[in-house]
Design an enzyme around this catalytic site. Sequence first.
Site, PDB file in Angstrom:
ATOM      1  CG  HIS A   1      -2.018   0.921   1.295  1.00  0.00           C
ATOM      2  ND1 HIS A   1      -2.395   1.708   0.250  1.00  0.00           N
ATOM      3  CD2 HIS A   1      -2.844   1.270   2.341  1.00  0.00           C
ATOM      4  CE1 HIS A   1      -3.390   2.505   0.638  1.00  0.00           C
ATOM      5  NE2 HIS A   1      -3.686   2.258   1.900  1.00  0.00           N
TER       6      HIS A   1
ATOM      7  CG  HIS B   1      -4.611   0.558  -8.327  1.00  0.00           C
ATOM      8  ND1 HIS B   1      -5.943   0.477  -8.002  1.00  0.00           N
ATOM      9  CD2 HIS B   1      -4.061   1.447  -7.454  1.00  0.00           C
ATOM     10  CE1 HIS B   1      -6.178   1.294  -6.992  1.00  0.00           C
ATOM     11  NE2 HIS B   1      -5.060   1.892  -6.638  1.00  0.00           N
TER      12      HIS B   1
ATOM     13  CG  ASP C   1       2.623   4.349  -4.137  1.00  0.00           C
ATOM     14  OD1 ASP C   1       2.548   5.391  -3.454  1.00  0.00           O
ATOM     15  OD2 ASP C   1       1.871   3.374  -3.980  1.00  0.00           O
TER      16      ASP C   1
HETATM   17  C1  LIG Z   1      -1.346  -3.071  -5.986  1.00  0.00           C
HETATM   18  C2  LIG Z   1      -1.402  -4.585  -5.942  1.00  0.00           C
HETATM   19  C3  LIG Z   1      -1.268  -5.036  -4.491  1.00  0.00           C
HETATM   20  C4  LIG Z   1      -2.748  -5.031  -6.494  1.00  0.00           C
HETATM   21  O1  LIG Z   1      -2.879  -6.336  -6.145  1.00  0.00           O
HETATM   22  P1  LIG Z   1      -3.992  -7.336  -6.670  1.00  0.00           P
HETATM   23  O2  LIG Z   1      -5.195  -6.614  -7.168  1.00  0.00           O
HETATM   24  O3  LIG Z   1      -4.194  -8.312  -5.586  1.00  0.00           O
HETATM   25  O4  LIG Z   1      -3.325  -7.968  -7.948  1.00  0.00           O
HETATM   26  P2  LIG Z   1      -2.335  -9.187  -7.920  1.00  0.00           P
HETATM   27  O5  LIG Z   1      -1.229  -8.909  -6.970  1.00  0.00           O
HETATM   28  O6  LIG Z   1      -3.128 -10.443  -7.728  1.00  0.00           O
HETATM   29  O7  LIG Z   1      -1.783  -9.105  -9.405  1.00  0.00           O
HETATM   30  C5  LIG Z   1      -2.396  -9.705 -10.531  1.00  0.00           C
HETATM   31  C6  LIG Z   1      -1.285 -10.294 -11.384  1.00  0.00           C
HETATM   32  O8  LIG Z   1      -0.440  -9.218 -11.848  1.00  0.00           O
HETATM   33  C7  LIG Z   1       0.875  -9.370 -11.337  1.00  0.00           C
HETATM   34  N1  LIG Z   1       1.335  -8.076 -10.822  1.00  0.00           N
HETATM   35  C8  LIG Z   1       0.547  -7.114 -10.251  1.00  0.00           C
HETATM   36  N2  LIG Z   1       1.288  -6.078  -9.900  1.00  0.00           N
HETATM   37  C9  LIG Z   1       2.547  -6.370 -10.233  1.00  0.00           C
HETATM   38  C10 LIG Z   1       3.763  -5.678 -10.091  1.00  0.00           C
HETATM   39  N3  LIG Z   1       3.804  -4.476  -9.530  1.00  0.00           N
HETATM   40  N4  LIG Z   1       4.885  -6.272 -10.518  1.00  0.00           N
HETATM   41  C11 LIG Z   1       4.852  -7.479 -11.076  1.00  0.00           C
HETATM   42  N5  LIG Z   1       3.720  -8.192 -11.242  1.00  0.00           N
HETATM   43  C12 LIG Z   1       2.590  -7.626 -10.827  1.00  0.00           C
HETATM   44  C13 LIG Z   1       0.754 -10.349 -10.175  1.00  0.00           C
HETATM   45  O9  LIG Z   1       1.946 -11.054  -9.957  1.00  0.00           O
HETATM   46  C14 LIG Z   1      -0.365 -11.237 -10.633  1.00  0.00           C
HETATM   47  O10 LIG Z   1       0.162 -12.153 -11.562  1.00  0.00           O
HETATM   48  P3  LIG Z   1      -0.426 -13.657 -11.689  1.00  0.00           P
HETATM   49  O11 LIG Z   1      -1.803 -13.464 -12.226  1.00  0.00           O
HETATM   50  O12 LIG Z   1       0.513 -14.308 -12.638  1.00  0.00           O
HETATM   51  O13 LIG Z   1      -0.394 -14.212 -10.317  1.00  0.00           O
HETATM   52  C15 LIG Z   1      -0.274  -5.194  -6.818  1.00  0.00           C
HETATM   53  O14 LIG Z   1      -0.388  -4.726  -8.132  1.00  0.00           O
HETATM   54  C16 LIG Z   1       1.100  -4.883  -6.236  1.00  0.00           C
HETATM   55  O15 LIG Z   1       1.553  -5.584  -5.325  1.00  0.00           O
HETATM   56  N6  LIG Z   1       1.796  -3.818  -6.775  1.00  0.00           N
HETATM   57  C17 LIG Z   1       3.093  -3.444  -6.250  1.00  0.00           C
HETATM   58  C18 LIG Z   1       2.943  -2.643  -4.964  1.00  0.00           C
HETATM   59  C19 LIG Z   1       2.386  -1.259  -5.208  1.00  0.00           C
HETATM   60  O16 LIG Z   1       2.850  -0.527  -6.071  1.00  0.00           O
HETATM   61  N7  LIG Z   1       1.400  -0.914  -4.374  1.00  0.00           N
HETATM   62  C20 LIG Z   1       0.791   0.405  -4.425  1.00  0.00           C
HETATM   63  C21 LIG Z   1      -0.646   0.313  -4.840  1.00  0.00           C
HETATM   64  S1  LIG Z   1      -1.336   1.905  -5.120  1.00  0.00           S
END
Ligand SMILES: CC(C)(COP(=O)(O)OP(=O)(O)OC[C@H]1O[C@@H](n2cnc3c(N)ncnc32)[C@H](O)[C@@H]1OP(=O)(O)O)[C@@H](O)C(=O)NCCC(=O)NCCS
Length: 365
Positions: A219, A258, A315
């Site tokens: 987050h 996201h 971010d």
């Molecule tokens: C924001 C976040 C938590 C959203 O999570 P979510 O809706 O649960 O989505 P998921 O984490 O399940 O991601 C879906 C897919 O995309 C991939 N993915 C998503 N964000 C990614 C990233 N930043 N880098 C690499 N892969 C990513 C995941 O590995 C997943 O792949 P899979 O389907 O092969 O398992 C996630 O994108 C993330 O962890 N981003 C990095 C942290 C970040 O920047 N957070 C700030 C949010 S405003």
Amino acid sequence: MEEMKKGLEGVVALDTRISYIDGIQGILKYRGINIEELADLSYDIVSYLLINGKIPDYEETNDYSRMLKENRQINGKLIEVLKNFEFGIEALDSLRTAISCIAHFDEQNNHHTPDANKNKSIRLVAKFPTIVAALHRSSFGKEPIQPRETLSHGANFLYMLTGRVPTELEAEAMEKDLILSAEHELNPSTFSLRIAASTLSDMYSAVICGLCTLKGPLHGGARKGVMDMLDEISNPGITKDYVLQKLERKEKIMGFGHRVYKTYDPRARIYKDVARRLAIENGDTYWFDLAEEIEHIMYHEFIEIRGKPIYPNVDFYSAVVYKYLDIPAELATSIFAMGRVSGWIAHCMEQYSDNRVIRPRAHFV
Ligand SMILES: CC(C)(COP(=O)(O)OP(=O)(O)OC[C@H]1O[C@@H](n2cnc3c(N)ncnc32)[C@H](O)[C@@H]1OP(=O)(O)O)[C@@H](O)C(=O)NCCC(=O)NCCS
């Protein structure tokens, strides 16, 4: 029992009048106004809008700004408490403790009338920047710098952090950062704050729940993660390998993806423009170019090859803006909280005004 949705994905938990997101079109509005329009206003106006539900008129703006300025000072006892913190404590952890402390200095802490809540909201918005700057300085054995009345909310923060009055563009960048960070519907920290508020806990306690949740690297902590990544890459020649190796290890690239946006985050576009302008003003485009290179690599990997909508989020380019503002990475999440506190307060008040305890069920296995 209803079907369980892991991570509550897609679950609608409540009605809100505070903000609106269209994750497909990439639209964000606070109180019905597009973020692109709001980014050109002052943080004071946007904070008032979020908390009071309308753009203030001239007199209301002056009154609100005056009250924020009058409340920027922090109790001297807080500084004494803060000085006892061990060097090396994480900035967000000490901010969390500091908010707990200032609750004790607020006689209205456990008063729940609308007037008391309004007073607490002004104190919280006003004091967050002073606390973050004072904490940072005291962790290096430096004395806090007193707030300056003539400076805007954002410019005053930079001044209290460094002792230097920022340039016009730096002040604008900080102000925009606080506005863009101020609110984002039912994100994890706001949801946890609303759960606390729904038990009729006080506003400080609810804000502390928000802070604790914002801290996580998935987050608000992602902003620091991006800054660390930019430092780790250290040499543009290795960017592609760095990103691809991380993806191979199934690690996340901070600042991308996201839960709600399946397109470019509208806030990221505004940050990108500010980052570019700061790079030009600084006469050094290194951080901006590096970030753009990462963006291009991620676009190729996710959009072109895998067909997955993983774009820069709030971010990513905010971290680049912080690089140009010389903000240390460990302050990134606390500064995010400085902006977000207005949105949190708005949600707290909305929850109080039409409350039902938030209490979902779990599926026993
Ligand atoms: C924001 C976040 C938590 C959203 O999570 P979510 O809706 O649960 O989505 P998921 O984490 O399940 O991601 C879906 C897919 O995309 C991939 N993915 C998503 N964000 C990614 C990233 N930043 N880098 C690499 N892969 C990513 C995941 O590995 C997943 O792949 P899979 O389907 O092969 O398992 C996630 O994108 C993330 O962890 N981003 C990095 C942290 C970040 O920047 N957070 C700030 C949010 S405003």
